[in-house]
Design an enzyme around this catalytic site. Structure first.
Site, PDB file in Angstrom:
ATOM      1  N   HIS A 361     -11.883 -16.733  21.243  1.00 30.95           N
ATOM      2  CA  HIS A 361     -12.957 -17.480  20.557  1.00 30.95           C
ATOM      3  C   HIS A 361     -13.132 -18.899  21.073  1.00 30.95           C
ATOM      4  CE1 HIS A 361     -13.574 -14.589  17.197  1.00 30.95           C
ATOM      5  NE2 HIS A 361     -12.303 -14.297  17.453  1.00 30.95           N
ATOM      6  N   LYS A 553     -21.573 -27.515   9.854  1.00 28.41           N
ATOM      7  CA  LYS A 553     -20.521 -26.823  10.599  1.00 28.41           C
ATOM      8  C   LYS A 553     -19.321 -27.750  10.626  1.00 28.41           C
ATOM      9  CE  LYS A 553     -23.442 -26.650  14.211  1.00 28.41           C
ATOM     10  NZ  LYS A 553     -23.390 -25.238  14.505  1.00 28.41           N
ATOM     11  N   ARG A 554     -18.184 -27.268  11.143  1.00 33.34           N
ATOM     12  CA  ARG A 554     -17.034 -28.153  11.300  1.00 33.34           C
ATOM     13  C   ARG A 554     -17.438 -29.383  12.111  1.00 33.34           C
ATOM     14  NH1 ARG A 554     -11.837 -26.612   9.189  1.00 33.34           N
ATOM     15  NH2 ARG A 554     -11.148 -28.340  10.486  1.00 33.34           N
ATOM     16  N   LYS A 559     -19.418 -30.411  19.101  1.00 33.04           N
ATOM     17  CA  LYS A 559     -20.593 -29.943  18.350  1.00 33.04           C
ATOM     18  C   LYS A 559     -21.648 -31.051  18.222  1.00 33.04           C
ATOM     19  CE  LYS A 559     -17.848 -26.636  15.625  1.00 33.04           C
ATOM     20  NZ  LYS A 559     -18.433 -25.300  15.876  1.00 33.04           N
ATOM     21  N   THR A 661     -22.320 -19.024  14.853  1.00 33.25           N
ATOM     22  CA  THR A 661     -22.870 -17.962  14.023  1.00 33.25           C
ATOM     23  C   THR A 661     -23.856 -18.529  13.006  1.00 33.25           C
ATOM     24  OG1 THR A 661     -20.794 -18.092  12.789  1.00 33.25           O
ATOM     25  CG2 THR A 661     -21.083 -16.175  14.210  1.00 33.25           C
ATOM     26  N   LYS A 665     -27.705 -17.401  11.281  1.00 35.08           N
ATOM     27  CA  LYS A 665     -28.043 -17.418   9.846  1.00 35.08           C
ATOM     28  C   LYS A 665     -29.312 -18.216   9.594  1.00 35.08           C
ATOM     29  CE  LYS A 665     -23.118 -17.106   9.083  1.00 35.08           C
ATOM     30  NZ  LYS A 665     -21.854 -17.868   8.976  1.00 35.08           N
TER      31      LYS A 665
HETATM   32  C1  26Q Z   1      -4.534 -23.088  16.478  1.00 29.16           C
HETATM   33  C2  26Q Z   1      -3.200 -23.529  16.546  1.00 29.16           C
HETATM   34  C3  26Q Z   1      -2.626 -24.193  15.478  1.00 29.16           C
HETATM   35  C4  26Q Z   1      -3.387 -24.411  14.342  1.00 29.16           C
HETATM   36  C5  26Q Z   1      -4.695 -23.981  14.268  1.00 29.16           C
HETATM   37  C6  26Q Z   1      -5.267 -23.324  15.344  1.00 29.16           C
HETATM   38  C7  26Q Z   1      -6.676 -22.871  15.276  1.00 29.16           C
HETATM   39  C8  26Q Z   1      -7.252 -22.455  14.088  1.00 29.16           C
HETATM   40  C9  26Q Z   1      -8.552 -22.061  14.036  1.00 29.16           C
HETATM   41  C10 26Q Z   1      -7.483 -22.842  16.413  1.00 29.16           C
HETATM   42  C11 26Q Z   1      -8.807 -22.419  16.348  1.00 29.16           C
HETATM   43  C12 26Q Z   1      -9.361 -22.014  15.135  1.00 29.16           C
HETATM   44  C13 26Q Z   1     -10.751 -21.582  14.972  1.00 29.16           C
HETATM   45  C14 26Q Z   1     -11.600 -21.355  15.963  1.00 29.16           C
HETATM   46  C15 26Q Z   1     -12.989 -20.964  15.690  1.00 29.16           C
HETATM   47  O1  26Q Z   1     -13.431 -20.920  14.556  1.00 29.16           O
HETATM   48  N1  26Q Z   1     -13.779 -20.657  16.735  1.00 29.16           N
HETATM   49  C16 26Q Z   1     -15.165 -20.289  16.561  1.00 29.16           C
HETATM   50  O2  26Q Z   1     -15.244 -18.869  16.480  1.00 29.16           O
HETATM   51  C17 26Q Z   1     -16.548 -18.440  16.155  1.00 29.16           C
HETATM   52  C18 26Q Z   1     -16.516 -16.944  15.984  1.00 29.16           C
HETATM   53  O3  26Q Z   1     -16.369 -16.314  17.210  1.00 29.16           O
HETATM   54  C19 26Q Z   1     -17.543 -18.876  17.225  1.00 29.16           C
HETATM   55  O4  26Q Z   1     -18.833 -18.536  16.796  1.00 29.16           O
HETATM   56  C20 26Q Z   1     -17.458 -20.375  17.452  1.00 29.16           C
HETATM   57  O5  26Q Z   1     -18.280 -20.751  18.545  1.00 29.16           O
HETATM   58  C21 26Q Z   1     -16.027 -20.788  17.714  1.00 29.16           C
HETATM   59  O6  26Q Z   1     -15.918 -22.190  17.806  1.00 29.16           O
END
Ligand code: 26Q
Length: 815
Positions: A361, A553-554, A559, A661, A665
């Protein structure tokens, strides 16, 4: 009374009786004295009963047919509320509404009382939730596996413009949807040592772990559309295995006596925030292994019970890894097969690769997981051995293919040797899977060219693309019932069952002025609802006829919320310079959370609030521009904001947003997109048409090329753009922060020296695209035509389509 009415009346009576029964015997309240929350609980419990009937039928059928099962392993499930989802998918929404009205209870009021299940950070977690719903809708026999965090994503409060994190306690009033399964539990080991006992052939290894933590299952039924099938989301809670040390307690050591318990239970205490770099690394690894081990033990037990043959694993089970967070599954499955079931190593490897698949991702280097080999050795000594062994065989097999290129061998190794030994979870997931997929066409292409270029060269068939999707049940039917009703009227009842196929028929009607008018009317109603929400939450009055320009979004540098804010300031300055011009009235709406440790992102939130305060109080603008930062963005808030958006901001630095995503929406609900050629925007453009989207800025290749030349100074763009210069000057000099004029000097200076995210580089193009947005807005005929075309062009982005592709091409289920 016609039979249909009779049946409807009977269903209403039945629902009412069930609710009253639950209120009395499960909640323990007399209807006379019940609080609104008691009603919520009673309604949820009654609804759950309906689910259970279908659920059991489904489970029985799954066993009887012996079909292949899909296991979706994810550290995040960003679910939101479930009441409306369940009622609506069971076809009970109207029944419930009327039954409750008869009891003087307003369903729209009680549904607000359900807390959001926010067991995820953002896109990846929400995708997992959309997938669960689509898998149930399509009748894929699927189980979701994750962690039942006691505290989900933090609640965001805005205090004096700054983000403050507060703990979210979604379980305080219990969770009516879940079933605790104390009888379904597994022991998860940590630490200790490994011994090898020679035997015939390969020696057997025994892991003598030092600490055992118990994983207890909690099941939530997930219903598909029209109750087609009901699957299970199984979340694990950590419990201490040992008993309370009574002797220590009695000796007065009250804290020491429960220390072990606290250490064990910390594993499922709280969701890990994205982007947290240093702190608590060890706990994160414990979470990952904990839920992976429990899930694999569970599915292996089910597999053996049902099929009794490990060789059938790849034919009967598909395990999808949601990013690398569950990648330790590669080593754990090998351990279970080799150590526990004495399967020969090479056969075990075939079974593992045949069963696992991995979704990537993100390409951001800081988000690629690696674990220190030392930490892993201490916590999971046997897994570390297994990883070394996989690596050795992998490198040997390359040498056997006459591949000796040192650079290549280094790049594809599971172990990174640069800064202390670290295990690369991305490479582990890649090698241990038969399929590795990206989440949009562009992202997949970049995976092939960047992070996985070497592995891709060795395994050219493995990487494939599965463009993300969203569930239309939640993001259209529930979030926007009025637009749904209009679409059904236009395209027929069947739309509800096959929106991914039928929405496109709307294109033929985009030139009908009556339809455009009704489309615009219903959207106006959605905007009015949002106006009252904004009034309630932050006491700001909005003009519902203004253009609602939304970015939710985050908060992350890539972004580029900052780019949006620079445009806001530029607009503000232009309006002040020419106060008599008839500007397009605009409301800038922003929302989103920043990771607690991400200082730059938190400063952007403060800047948004500083700008909002200044602009909203400036009388010279005559209300033509307002800025709103809505606190505590979550799934429920998204459901209220998205239907009211006219313009959707999807402006990430090209090449950095894997898919996105929310872009889908917004378009589905009739917003027009302003965005870069990034993530799924590229594919939206193909389906919606470039005349109905506002695409601007550098593309991924151009960004890459500029970066290759070294740090990108924003200065060049700034000196070429008087408008940008003036904007940055104002922010830098404290126009928006008179209480602390130096607050943003660092932020602006860093743009000047190294504009890594191309904020300055893209500014003028963005301004120009925004001007085109205004031109379109001034022509309602064209605007609403484009809005219809957006809605019509979004059918392909249904998560039903995405899941069909996974099912056929990766999992080998469905025809
Ligand atoms: C990793 C290591 C330690 C702690 C946290 C994490 C961590 C947690 C969450 C790293 C990444 C995430 C989340 C990533 C994420 O949400 N990515 C998004 O995924 C969506 C679904 O595929 C995409 O639409 C987005 O573009 C993408 O940013």
């Amino acid at each position: 009374m016609p039979q249909e009415h009779q049946e409807h009346a009977a269903r209403i009576a039945e629902f009412r009786d069930k609710v009253l029964y639950k209120l009395t015997y499960s909640v323990g309240k007399d209807p006379e004295h019940a609080f609104t929350h008691d009603w919520f609980e009673a309604v949820a419990l009654a609804t759950r009963d309906y689910l259970v009937d279908d659920w059991m039928g489904n489970t029985r059928r799954m066993y009887a047919s012996g079909t292949k099962r899909v296991y979706y392993l994810s550290l995040e499930f960003l679910i939101g509320r479930l009441l409306l989802d369940n009622l609506s998918n069971l076809g009970l929404l109207e029944v419930a509404r009327e039954a409750l009205a008869g009891l003087d209870v307003d369903i729209d009021q009680i549904r607000q009382l359900e807390p959001d299940a926010a067991l995820g950070n953002g896109g990846l977690g929400r995708l997992a939730a959309c997938f669960m719903e689509s898998m149930a809708t399509l009748g894929v026999a699927a189980h979701g596996y994750g962690i039942r965090y006691e505290h989900g994503l933090f609640r965001q409060a805005i205090v004096d413009g700054w983000q403050q994190e507060q703990t979210e306690s979604w379980l305080d009033f219990g969770n009516p949807w879940e079933f605790e399964r104390p009888e379904v539990s597994y022991l998860i080991g940590f630490g200790g040592s490994v011994s090898a006992i020679p035997g015939e052939g390969e020696p057997r290894h025994f892991w003598h772990w030092a600490e055992g933590v118990r994983a207890v299952a909690y099941d939530t039924p997930i219903a598909g559309w029209r109750g087609n099938s009901v699957n299970t989301l199984r979340l694990w809670r950590a419990r201490a295995e040992g008993e309370l040390h009574l002797e220590r307690f009695n000796a007065g050591d009250h804290v020491g006596a429960v220390e072990e318990e606290a250490r064990a239970e910390a594993i499922s205490r709280v969701l890990y925030p994205a982007d947290s770099t240093e702190a608590g690394q060890e706990l994160r690894l414990r979470q990952e292994y904990f839920f992976v081990s429990a899930s694999l033990q569970d599915l292996m037990r089910r597999h053996l019970k049902q099929h009794g043959d490990l060789d059938l694993l790849p034919q009967k089970a598909a395990i999808q890894l949601n990013d690398t967070h569950p990648a330790i599954a590669v080593a754990e499955l090998m351990r279970i097969l080799v150590d526990v079931h004495a399967v020969p190593w090479s056969r075990a490897w075939q079974l593992t690769v045949g069963t696992l698949a991995y979704t990537n991702h993100t390409l951001l280097p800081e988000a690629l997981e690696t674990w220190s080999a030392g930490l892993m050795e201490r916590m999971l000594p046997r897994h570390m051995q297994i990883i070394y062994l996989i690596n050795a065989e992998h490198i040997d097999s390359l040498r056997a293919r006459d591949i000796h290129d040192f650079e290549l061998l280094r790049a594809v190794s599971l172990i990174e040797e640069d800064q202390g030994r670290r295990v690369r979870m991305g490479n582990l997931a890649f090698l241990g899977s038969h399929s590795v997929n990206g989440v949009s066409a562009l992202h997949t292409e970049l995976m092939r060219k960047t992070v996985f270029s070497h592995l891709h060269a060795l395994y050219p068939q493995r990487i494939n693309s599965k463009t993300n999707g969203i569930t239309f049940r939640r993001w259209l039917f529930q979030a926007n019932p009025r637009l749904t009703a209009l679409l059904v009227e236009q395209l027929g009842e069947e739309l509800l069952d096959r929106p991914d196929e039928l929405l496109v028929n709307l294109r033929a009607d985009a030139d009908k002025s009556a339809l455009r008018k009704r489309f615009a009317e219903q959207r106006q109603l959605a905007k009015l609802s949002l106006c009252s929400l904004v009034q309630d939450r932050i006491g700001l009055q909005l003009d519902p006829s203004a253009l609602f320009d939304v970015q939710v979004k985050r908060i992350h540098e890539y972004k580029r919320q900052l780019l949006n804010l620079l445009h806001t300031v530029a607009l503000y300055q232009a309006m002040r310079d020419e106060p008599t011009t008839a500007w397009v009235p605009r409301v800038k709406i922003l929302a989103g959370k920043a990771a607690a440790s991400y200082q730059q992102a938190k400063l952007v939130i403060k800047l948004a609030n500083d700008i909002a305060r200044t602009i909203n109080h400036d009388p010279t603008l005559r209300g033509q521009l307002k800025v709103v930062f809505l606190p505590n963005y979550n799934v429920s808030l998204a459901e209220q904001i998205i239907p009211a958006a006219d313009l959707s901001e999807q402006i990430s630095t090209a090449g950095m947003e894997a898919s996105g995503t929310s872009n889908m929406k917004f378009a589905l609900n009739g917003a027009l997109t302003i965005g870069t050629l990034d993530g799924a925007n590229v594919e939206m453009l193909e389906r919606i048409g470039d005349e109905h989207m506002f695409i601007f800025g550098l593309n991924a290749r151009q960004v890459e090329m500029r970066r290759q030349e070294g740090p990108v100074a924003g200065e060049v763009a700034i000196s070429a753009s008087p408008r940008l210069h003036e904007v940055l000057q104002a922010i830098r000099s404290g126009v928006f922060s008179p209480d602390d004029p130096a607050r943003y000097t660092g932020l602006v200076d860093s743009l000047i020296w190294n504009d890594h995210f191309m904020v300055c580089a893209d500014f003028d193009a963005y301004w120009q695209a925004q001007a085109e947005v205004e031109e379109r807005w001034r022509d309602p005929r064209q605007w609403w035509r484009s809005a219809l075309m957006n809605c019509a062009g979004t059918g392909w982005f249904s998560s039903d389509r995405t899941i069909r592709e996974y099912a056929r091409e990766i999992w080998g289920v469905l025809e």
